[in-house]
Design a protein around this motif. Structure first.
Motif, mmCIF file in Angstrom:
data_model
loop_
_atom_site.group_PDB
_atom_site.id
_atom_site.type_symbol
_atom_site.label_atom_id
_atom_site.label_comp_id
_atom_site.label_asym_id
_atom_site.label_seq_id
_atom_site.Cartn_x
_atom_site.Cartn_y
_atom_site.Cartn_z
ATOM 1 N N GLU A 452 1.272 -1.696 -0.482
ATOM 2 C CA GLU A 452 0.283 -0.012 -0.186
ATOM 3 C C GLU A 452 0.788 1.450 -0.416
ATOM 4 O O GLU A 452 1.929 1.423 1.035
ATOM 5 C CB GLU A 452 -1.342 0.197 0.737
ATOM 6 N N SER A 453 0.949 2.077 -0.715
ATOM 7 C CA SER A 453 1.561 3.391 -1.414
ATOM 8 C C SER A 453 1.941 4.622 0.193
ATOM 9 O O SER A 453 0.479 4.307 0.445
ATOM 10 C CB SER A 453 1.644 4.321 -2.282
ATOM 11 N N THR A 454 2.330 4.172 0.915
ATOM 12 C CA THR A 454 1.895 5.340 2.355
ATOM 13 C C THR A 454 2.976 6.375 2.136
ATOM 14 O O THR A 454 3.448 7.282 2.937
ATOM 15 C CB THR A 454 3.057 4.863 3.479
ATOM 16 N N GLY A 455 3.897 6.857 0.445
ATOM 17 C CA GLY A 455 4.415 8.663 0.891
ATOM 18 C C GLY A 455 5.940 7.906 1.280
ATOM 19 O O GLY A 455 5.984 6.807 1.601
ATOM 20 N N ASP A 456 6.736 9.165 0.771
ATOM 21 C CA ASP A 456 7.613 9.057 1.215
ATOM 22 C C ASP A 456 8.425 8.582 2.939
ATOM 23 O O ASP A 456 7.206 9.282 3.865
ATOM 24 C CB ASP A 456 8.497 10.141 1.354
ATOM 25 N N GLU A 457 9.538 7.984 3.526
ATOM 26 C CA GLU A 457 9.333 8.016 4.666
ATOM 27 C C GLU A 457 11.189 7.954 4.375
ATOM 28 O O GLU A 457 12.244 8.637 4.279
ATOM 29 C CB GLU A 457 9.401 6.132 4.809
ATOM 30 N N VAL A 458 10.882 9.028 6.218
ATOM 31 C CA VAL A 458 12.861 9.340 6.058
ATOM 32 C C VAL A 458 13.124 8.216 7.355
ATOM 33 O O VAL A 458 12.241 8.518 8.567
ATOM 34 C CB VAL A 458 12.796 10.416 6.312
ATOM 35 N N LYS A 459 14.368 8.213 7.058
ATOM 36 C CA LYS A 459 15.038 7.258 8.851
ATOM 37 C C LYS A 459 16.235 7.819 9.186
ATOM 38 O O LYS A 459 17.103 7.932 8.327
ATOM 39 C CB LYS A 459 14.782 5.993 8.112
ATOM 40 N N ASN A 460 16.261 8.010 10.151
ATOM 41 C CA ASN A 460 17.595 7.984 11.572
ATOM 42 C C ASN A 460 17.755 6.838 11.299
ATOM 43 O O ASN A 460 17.740 6.600 11.838
ATOM 44 C CB ASN A 460 17.377 8.794 12.450
ATOM 45 N N ILE A 461 19.566 6.716 11.087
ATOM 46 C CA ILE A 461 19.949 5.861 10.292
ATOM 47 C C ILE A 461 20.735 5.562 11.997
ATOM 48 O O ILE A 461 21.046 4.227 12.040
ATOM 49 C CB ILE A 461 20.569 5.414 9.301
ATOM 50 N N VAL A 462 20.754 6.127 13.240
ATOM 51 C CA VAL A 462 21.843 6.206 14.224
ATOM 52 C C VAL A 462 20.174 5.992 15.218
ATOM 53 O O VAL A 462 20.751 4.791 15.800
ATOM 54 C CB VAL A 462 21.814 7.433 14.810
ATOM 55 N N THR A 463 19.056 6.747 15.120
ATOM 56 C CA THR A 463 18.484 6.052 16.057
ATOM 57 C C THR A 463 17.951 5.416 15.367
ATOM 58 O O THR A 463 17.177 4.539 16.554
ATOM 59 C CB THR A 463 18.039 6.782 16.633
ATOM 60 N N GLY A 464 17.392 4.656 14.540
ATOM 61 C CA GLY A 464 16.177 4.031 13.915
ATOM 62 C C GLY A 464 15.401 4.498 13.718
ATOM 63 O O GLY A 464 14.516 3.578 13.057
ATOM 64 N N GLU A 465 14.596 5.683 14.015
ATOM 65 C CA GLU A 465 13.434 6.468 13.592
ATOM 66 C C GLU A 465 13.258 6.091 12.776
ATOM 67 O O GLU A 465 13.401 7.082 11.288
ATOM 68 C CB GLU A 465 13.430 7.276 15.127
ATOM 69 N N GLN A 466 12.074 5.995 12.241
ATOM 70 C CA GLN A 466 11.868 5.636 11.031
ATOM 71 C C GLN A 466 9.815 6.718 10.715
ATOM 72 O O GLN A 466 9.258 6.452 10.998
ATOM 73 C CB GLN A 466 11.626 5.083 9.656
ATOM 74 N N THR A 467 9.991 7.760 9.955
ATOM 75 C CA THR A 467 8.575 8.514 10.062
ATOM 76 C C THR A 467 8.371 8.916 8.863
ATOM 77 O O THR A 467 8.767 8.871 6.925
ATOM 78 C CB THR A 467 8.737 9.862 11.136
ATOM 79 N N ALA A 468 7.189 9.421 7.924
ATOM 80 C CA ALA A 468 6.808 9.596 6.964
ATOM 81 C C ALA A 468 6.831 10.906 6.949
ATOM 82 O O ALA A 468 7.452 11.981 8.262
ATOM 83 C CB ALA A 468 4.811 9.424 7.613
ATOM 84 N N ALA A 469 7.645 11.596 5.677
ATOM 85 C CA ALA A 469 7.632 12.546 5.545
ATOM 86 C C ALA A 469 7.464 13.196 4.282
ATOM 87 O O ALA A 469 7.351 12.617 3.289
ATOM 88 C CB ALA A 469 9.840 12.504 5.967
ATOM 89 N N ASP A 470 7.857 14.703 4.092
ATOM 90 C CA ASP A 470 6.959 15.442 2.888
ATOM 91 C C ASP A 470 8.826 16.430 2.544
ATOM 92 O O ASP A 470 9.472 17.166 2.965
ATOM 93 C CB ASP A 470 5.981 16.422 3.261
ATOM 94 N N CYS A 471 9.136 16.088 1.450
ATOM 95 C CA CYS A 471 10.348 16.559 1.177
ATOM 96 C C CYS A 471 9.784 18.544 0.397
ATOM 97 O O CYS A 471 11.569 19.560 1.153
ATOM 98 C CB CYS A 471 11.252 16.117 -0.768
ATOM 99 N N THR A 472 9.168 19.007 0.956
ATOM 100 C CA THR A 472 8.969 20.281 0.634
ATOM 101 C C THR A 472 8.619 20.975 2.073
ATOM 102 O O THR A 472 8.721 22.100 2.507
ATOM 103 C CB THR A 472 7.674 21.058 0.244
ATOM 104 N N SER A 473 8.169 20.504 3.622
ATOM 105 C CA SER A 473 8.841 20.932 4.750
ATOM 106 C C SER A 473 8.598 19.813 5.875
ATOM 107 O O SER A 473 9.101 20.675 6.973
ATOM 108 C CB SER A 473 6.967 20.707 5.003
#
Lengths: 487, 487
Positions: A452-473
């Motif tokens: 299921e498409s969930t849009g872009d995500e970004v992961k902090n590879i140090v903490t492992g935290e991964q969240t949805a993210a919009d590159c314009t904001s």
């Protein structure tokens, strides 16, 4: 000049004592004496340069860059040829170098003071005086390869040059600017710096008053005090400078003189003169007193503005013969063996144009050696190798344009961004980010193809935290957003 | 290489065409070919460097600095001695230079690509590949003095080096980074820049397909098209490269080929091959087609991302023999005579370690020449010489400490501040500020001694406006707060 190894070093001015740190330079530098930093080390050097420049400009110093070469005549004032200079020859001239007299050949500058003097005279009509300038550039010294010294290194200088005359308040202001610059570097692990000041006129007047004649010789031997001790220096003063035992002891008494402030300095100095029969109406005393007054002013003014930053130290000699008044060396707490990391002085006769003199005062940081110390002893290091905060992952080479568009959006918002080199397995892409220290990996939406498409995500590879993210904001955590230097 | 004067220039790569702008360099530079900027001009150069660095880092390029010297062996690959190189000799070795073979002597680097290749091999174990780096440094070329060319100048380079292999998407990304960097410089008066791309394989394959054998010779003559015109080039191809009239005309047809996009480029190229009997199953065509496909990819990708930024230009030859694929030159609108201001290409064989190759692609801006153009043609200039926004006036030398305290307060708040050199008449102090372009003069409260005390005041010496001000809270007008570059 604390720590320089031989008399021949004395002309160097700054950075003569490099032997000690040569072992710490970037490994793999295949030409001895030409240090080269790895990318992560260069981050530290660049940050040091940026910091110094910021402080210099905050204080109204004007940045210049001079050409790397000067004529042999300019580099070898008074025809001295014991200097360690690199001369240039065009490849086409090989075998015919000697056709050109050394004075007319080009050589690489060995400091930034001689080029400044030449620049000021050459461009005097276009400059406003007093001319306050900063300059951070490489210098070169043609040391013997086996000596293990830096033959190429960076100096960071500030100087102020007057036309005709130069007020002596600059003799306290310039060391204070250097102290405030070095203070900023404490955030990167540099210990507290203290400027040790002396004055040539004071020493020369005192030595003359004692009846000594080889003043340069005495300065040269006194300069060795920290290294070889009082007994050896006494011996050398007697053997090489024609001093009696009593004169030699008097020289050491002067070198040992300490004082809490200018008044005490003056009182103790007068006592010493009296003890050694130097009359207050003598020429020698008058000269010494000029130097003393300037030195007293310097320590008192500095104490009022920044207590403990500049102290009188009457054993500071400095080998460079162009100094005519104040001389400075700077030592770091707990790093005595490093020697002076920032030296300089006042020079009234270095530059002139007809009858007009251009007196100057300035200090020079031996930047390469300082960075070496910060990296290898103080523990300064970059938080990451890459300036990028984000690596955009690429799922397939066909998706690269989408990844590029995301990167462009982030960059347009000032977020330094890289894009994965290949559409390798995700683990490999994350490993690439990790190796460069890039804290975030961006997963473009096409990641979820099939799911299921969930849009872009970004992961902090140090903490492992991964969240949805919009590159314009989206904004990175401020702690990891910038490439910085840590300790 | 548009505009280089002779065949011997071809090895230069970038910045060979300097003759044109030598007249514009800072006056007074007393050694021909070693330009030196006045302080106000240096502000522009520094701003250009800062801007390029910002863009490079925003794109994830890692900054390095290499030593200024390389071994003769490294500078003179293949033993070529027609290069314009400066060799070094220690002063102590004068007269004995020839005792050391040129390969073992040290020389100043003539570009930043050769040093990068050496750096990458030397430090390969400490780098993450592909290694994207930026580097802004001086380079030196031992030109004959009378030639009126730059012998010392600054280059600003970006390159990416792969270990073993290097994806071709970098061949479009790197020119685009350069275009975006040059785009930032338009704020300082730089005209629009367009990258002209070609591909060595395309040219070589085509020339081979025609039956020509002296490929390097043909490239060298084609490179002169802009300068000497088609007729002269035809003549030279026949006379010096063993071409028939028909072959020479075919080379010119290829150079003239233009296309709106990759598909049209491919179609027109195939037509040309057919017209000249180059069979699609020939080795020559296969080679040419490889180059063509890369070039088509580059122009199509670039057009999608930034239309009009990168175009195919099949007469771009570039003299440097280390290029093996894409080659680039960059021209400014309305400044054809300046020649290429940013050149480069792909080089697959420059660096290797045992069996491992380190292919790279990169571009280099001839920064000194660009700055010269900006200063003298585009009208870029600093809004002021001094970085200081404020000059604190000094009424009497006894008041200097008070002036220093005000300056320290302002600096602590990030406002660059200078203090008057002497307690001269106010008019003289204002004149000093004016000469340095410092917009504000600060009047410490003691100004009003004798009069009713009104506290500190600050005067904008441009507008004449004078207001009460507190150094712990006053802010300069944002328009004049910073030293900037204007057009």
């Amino acid at each position: 000049m604390g720590g320089s190894a031989s008399d021949a070093d004395n002309w160097h001015g700054v950075d003569a004592t490099l032997t000690y740190y040569i072992d710490f330079v970037a490994k793999g530098a295949s030409i001895s004496g030409f240090p080269e930093w790895l990318p992560s080390e260069r981050v530290v050097e660049q940050r040091v340069i940026d910091t110094l420049r910021k402080v210099f400009e905050l204080n109204g110093f004007i940045g210049i860059e001079t050409r790397a070469v000067e004529t042999g005549a300019s580099l070898l004032k008074k025809g001295e040829t014991s200097k360690e200079i690199y001369l240039l020859s065009r490849l086409q001239e090989v075998g015919h170098e000697s056709d050109t007299p050394i004075e007319d050949r080009l050589g690489l500058h060995f400091d930034l003071t001689v080029p400044l003097s030449r620049y000021v005279v050459e461009h005097s009509g276009d400059l406003a005086f007093p001319f306050k300038r900063w300059q951070i550039q490489k210098v070169w010294r043609g040391e013997r390869p086996q000596e293990g010294r830096f033959r190429e290194f960076v100096q960071a200088d500030i100087d102020v040059i007057g036309a005709g005359e130069l007020p002596d308040h600059y003799e306290v202001e310039l060391p204070l600017v250097m102290v405030s610059a070095l203070e900023e570097l404490r955030a990167f692990g540099l210990p507290k710096a203290t400027v040790h000041a002396n004055n040539r006129k004071l020493s020369e007047g005192f030595y003359c008053g004692l009846g000594l004649t080889d003043i340069e010789g005495v300065l040269r031997e006194i300069d060795k005090l920290d290294k070889i001790g009082a007994d050896e220096v006494t011996k050398l003063l007697v053997e090489t400078c024609g001093a009696t035992e009593a004169q030699a002891r008097a020289c050491l008494e002067l070198a040992d003189l300490t004082a809490a402030d200018g008044a005490e300095l003056a009182a103790k100095f007068d006592e010493l003169c009296e003890a050694h029969g130097i009359a207050k109406d003598s020429e020698a005393y008058t000269l010494a007193r000029q130097g003393l007054d300037t030195l007293a002013m310097i320590v008192d003014e500095a104490a009022a503005i920044r207590p403990g930053s500049v102290i009188a130290d009457l054993k500071i000699a400095r080998g460079l013969d162009y100094y005519t008044g104040s001389v400075y060396e700077t030592f770091l707490d707990g790093a005595a063996s490093l020697g002076s990391i920032c030296s300089g002085g006042r020079y009234d006769n270095l530059a002139s144009q007809g009858n007009r003199k251009y007196p100057g005062v300035g200090l020079s940081i031996g930047l390469s050696r300082l960075v070496s110390y910060m990296l290898h002893t103080a523990g300064a290091h970059a938080n990451r190798v890459s300036p990028a905060a984000v690596l955009v992952a690429v799922w397939n080479e066909e998706d690269r344009p989408a990844a590029n568009r995301i990167a462009a959006q982030l960059r347009a918002r000032g977020i330094a961004t890289d894009v994965a080199p290949t559409a390798a397995k995700l683990g490999k892409q994350i490993k690439y980010a990790d190796k460069l220290g890039i804290p975030y990996v961006w997963f473009p939406a096409s990641a979820t193809e099939g799911e299921e498409s969930t849009g872009d995500e970004v992961k902090n590879i140090v903490t492992g935290e991964q969240t949805a993210a919009d590159c314009t904001s989206w904004e990175p955590d401020t702690v990891v957003a910038q490439q910085t230097v840590e300790i």
